[in-house]
Design a protein around this motif. Structure first.
Motif, mmCIF file in Angstrom:
data_model
loop_
_atom_site.group_PDB
_atom_site.id
_atom_site.type_symbol
_atom_site.label_atom_id
_atom_site.label_comp_id
_atom_site.label_asym_id
_atom_site.label_seq_id
_atom_site.Cartn_x
_atom_site.Cartn_y
_atom_site.Cartn_z
ATOM 1 N N ILE A 11 0.616 -1.344 -0.012
ATOM 2 C CA ILE A 11 0.236 -0.187 -0.015
ATOM 3 C C ILE A 11 0.704 1.200 0.296
ATOM 4 N N ARG A 12 1.633 1.392 0.823
ATOM 5 C CA ARG A 12 2.884 2.499 0.472
ATOM 6 C C ARG A 12 3.293 2.754 -0.389
ATOM 7 N N ASP A 13 3.618 1.928 -1.628
ATOM 8 C CA ASP A 13 4.541 2.029 -2.601
ATOM 9 C C ASP A 13 3.812 1.990 -4.056
ATOM 10 N N ALA A 14 2.416 2.269 -3.485
ATOM 11 C CA ALA A 14 0.878 2.176 -4.190
ATOM 12 C C ALA A 14 1.021 3.570 -4.949
ATOM 13 N N GLY A 15 0.520 3.959 -6.118
ATOM 14 C CA GLY A 15 -0.242 4.985 -6.428
ATOM 15 C C GLY A 15 -1.490 5.409 -6.075
ATOM 16 N N HIS A 16 -2.541 4.945 -7.096
ATOM 17 C CA HIS A 16 -3.882 4.213 -6.732
ATOM 18 C C HIS A 16 -4.075 3.035 -5.735
ATOM 19 N N VAL A 17 -4.766 3.658 -5.029
ATOM 20 C CA VAL A 17 -5.854 2.458 -4.235
ATOM 21 C C VAL A 17 -7.122 2.607 -4.477
ATOM 22 N N VAL A 18 -7.683 1.299 -4.497
ATOM 23 C CA VAL A 18 -9.128 1.139 -4.986
ATOM 24 C C VAL A 18 -9.704 0.338 -3.503
ATOM 25 N N VAL A 19 -10.949 0.655 -3.156
ATOM 26 C CA VAL A 19 -11.027 -0.458 -2.331
ATOM 27 C C VAL A 19 -12.706 -0.698 -2.309
ATOM 28 N N LEU A 20 -12.389 -2.337 -2.389
ATOM 29 C CA LEU A 20 -13.996 -2.087 -2.213
ATOM 30 C C LEU A 20 -14.395 -3.037 -1.075
ATOM 31 N N ASP A 94 -6.550 9.588 -4.454
ATOM 32 C CA ASP A 94 -5.775 8.438 -5.531
ATOM 33 C C ASP A 94 -6.680 7.211 -4.370
ATOM 34 N N PHE A 95 -7.047 7.865 -3.156
ATOM 35 C CA PHE A 95 -7.812 6.573 -2.850
ATOM 36 C C PHE A 95 -9.150 6.165 -2.549
ATOM 37 N N ARG A 96 -9.983 5.471 -3.110
ATOM 38 C CA ARG A 96 -11.833 5.492 -3.558
ATOM 39 C C ARG A 96 -11.878 4.516 -3.162
ATOM 40 N N ILE A 97 -13.438 4.548 -2.142
ATOM 41 C CA ILE A 97 -13.783 3.576 -1.261
ATOM 42 C C ILE A 97 -15.176 3.020 -2.698
ATOM 43 N N VAL A 98 -15.736 2.201 -2.805
ATOM 44 C CA VAL A 98 -16.185 1.355 -4.257
ATOM 45 C C VAL A 98 -17.614 0.299 -2.835
ATOM 46 N N THR A 99 -17.901 0.341 -2.661
ATOM 47 C CA THR A 99 -19.303 -0.232 -1.805
ATOM 48 C C THR A 99 -19.899 -1.056 -2.800
ATOM 49 N N GLN A 100 -20.586 -2.251 -1.809
ATOM 50 C CA GLN A 100 -21.573 -3.423 -2.216
ATOM 51 C C GLN A 100 -22.584 -2.649 -1.072
ATOM 52 N N LEU A 119 -18.575 5.328 -3.688
ATOM 53 C CA LEU A 119 -18.859 4.979 -4.699
ATOM 54 C C LEU A 119 -20.307 3.462 -4.528
ATOM 55 N N GLU A 120 -21.712 3.667 -4.127
ATOM 56 C CA GLU A 120 -22.577 2.672 -3.513
ATOM 57 C C GLU A 120 -23.146 1.985 -4.700
ATOM 58 N N LEU A 121 -22.324 0.818 -5.345
ATOM 59 C CA LEU A 121 -22.516 0.073 -6.494
ATOM 60 C C LEU A 121 -24.018 -0.217 -6.299
ATOM 61 N N VAL A 181 -15.481 0.500 -12.770
ATOM 62 C CA VAL A 181 -14.633 -0.429 -13.649
ATOM 63 C C VAL A 181 -13.684 0.825 -13.814
ATOM 64 N N ALA A 182 -13.574 1.503 -14.179
ATOM 65 C CA ALA A 182 -12.345 2.890 -14.552
ATOM 66 C C ALA A 182 -11.416 2.604 -13.139
ATOM 67 N N LEU A 183 -11.356 3.429 -12.163
ATOM 68 C CA LEU A 183 -10.684 2.920 -10.851
ATOM 69 C C LEU A 183 -10.014 1.917 -10.877
ATOM 70 N N ALA A 184 -10.650 0.203 -10.898
ATOM 71 C CA ALA A 184 -10.008 -0.446 -10.430
ATOM 72 C C ALA A 184 -8.856 -0.978 -11.456
ATOM 73 N N SER A 185 -9.625 -0.272 -12.801
ATOM 74 C CA SER A 185 -8.745 -0.721 -13.639
ATOM 75 C C SER A 185 -7.167 -0.160 -13.714
#
Ligand code: OAD
Length: 252
Positions: A11-20, A94-100, A119-121, A181-185
């Motif tokens: 995580i420390r080395d990551a640029g973009h993080v998406v959380v599901l 660049d840290f975004r939360i996507v939730t079900q 983002l509330e799927l 999809v754009a965030l995860a990709s």
């Protein structure tokens, strides 16, 4: 090196993080999950309560169930996992939360920060949508499901309102799943927290990150279909592991 240290390093080395996230992130807030012991789909039949056909057949029964879920969730507050995720999203673009989840607890934890808004799927328990004109509104009031006549109605056209939730057999909002999809990709890391990873398209998001060469980190109390392909699996409750994972690298 422990698995936690390894996950922190990724995580420390990551640029973009998406959380599901899935129902497990809210388990320690007291929100029932769907498929575990005592899960909602163990005690209720989804086809009777969470399909468009069920709503056409018996809107009163469906609203009675959603009224009960709204009452349960209204008494719950975000736990340490929601708080840690919201803190990270507040300070990192660049840290975004996507939730079900439809419980709205990520939004409560995000408070007024648009950056930390999830983002509330699958929609939200506390938003209604008119079945006639499509108008949406936020609502936290008590649902009176004693008869068809007392069910919520649209102020604009008097049409019957329904929970603004994606039911079985329905498509996700194209703009919402498109953004996910754009965030995860584009993500270097997909952090998957508390989901059984069996409901698509959400369950496929981690694969998009993996296929571009990113890492999947899973936090769950048990194995899931994603565990085998995850770079790191952290076994235990989200409210303990997520703050431990994020706090050193995402100070407020
Ligand atoms: P599930 O109930 O299917 O899965 C919950 C996951 O959380 C399981 O893998 C558990 O092992 C894990 N879990 C439970 N307690 C946990 C804890 N304290 N810490 C970490 N993990 C824990 O819920 P979802 O995967 O979210 O759809 O279900 C996906 C979708 O199916 C839901 O959004 C809902 C449902 O039908 C709609 O409402 C449209």
């Amino acid at each position: 090196m422990t698995v936690m240290e390894r996950a922190r390093g990724i995580i420390r080395d990551a640029g973009h993080v998406v959380v599901l996230t899935g129902a497990g992130v809210s388990a320690e807030s007291g929100v029932p999950t769907f498929r575990g012991t005592g899960g909602l789909w163990k005690e209720h039949r989804a086809e009777d309560l969470a399909t468009p056909e069920a709503f056409v057949r018996d809107p009163r029964l469906v609203w009675e169930w959603y009224g009960w879920r709204r009452r349960v969730v209204s008494q719950c507050v975000p736990n340490a996992a929601h708080v840690a995720l919201a803190s990270a999203a507040r300070v990192h673009d660049d840290f975004r939360i996507v939730t079900q989840n439809v419980d709205g607890l990520h939004s409560v934890a995000a408070a007024d920060s648009p950056r930390a808004a999830p983002l509330e799927l699958h929609g939200c328990l506390f938003r209604l949508r008119c079945t006639r004109c499509g108008k949406r509104r936020d609502d936290r009031g008590v649902i009176d499901a004693t008869s068809r006549a007392t069910l919520p109605a649209c102020a604009a056209c008097e049409g019957l309102e329904r929970p603004d939730i994606v039911w079985f057999g329905e498509a996700l909002e194209p703009a919402v799943i498109g953004e996910a999809v754009a965030l995860a990709s584009a993500a270097d890391v997909c952090l998957v927290v508390g989901t059984s990873a069996v409901v698509h398209p959400a369950a496929g998001l981690a694969d998009l990150t993996r296929r571009r060469g990113g890492h999947v980190i899973e936090v769950n109390i048990t194995d899931t279909p994603l565990s085998g392909t995850a770079a790191v699996t952290l076994r235990g409750p989200a409210a303990v592991l997520v703050p431990e994972l994020l706090s050193p690298d995402f100070p407020e």
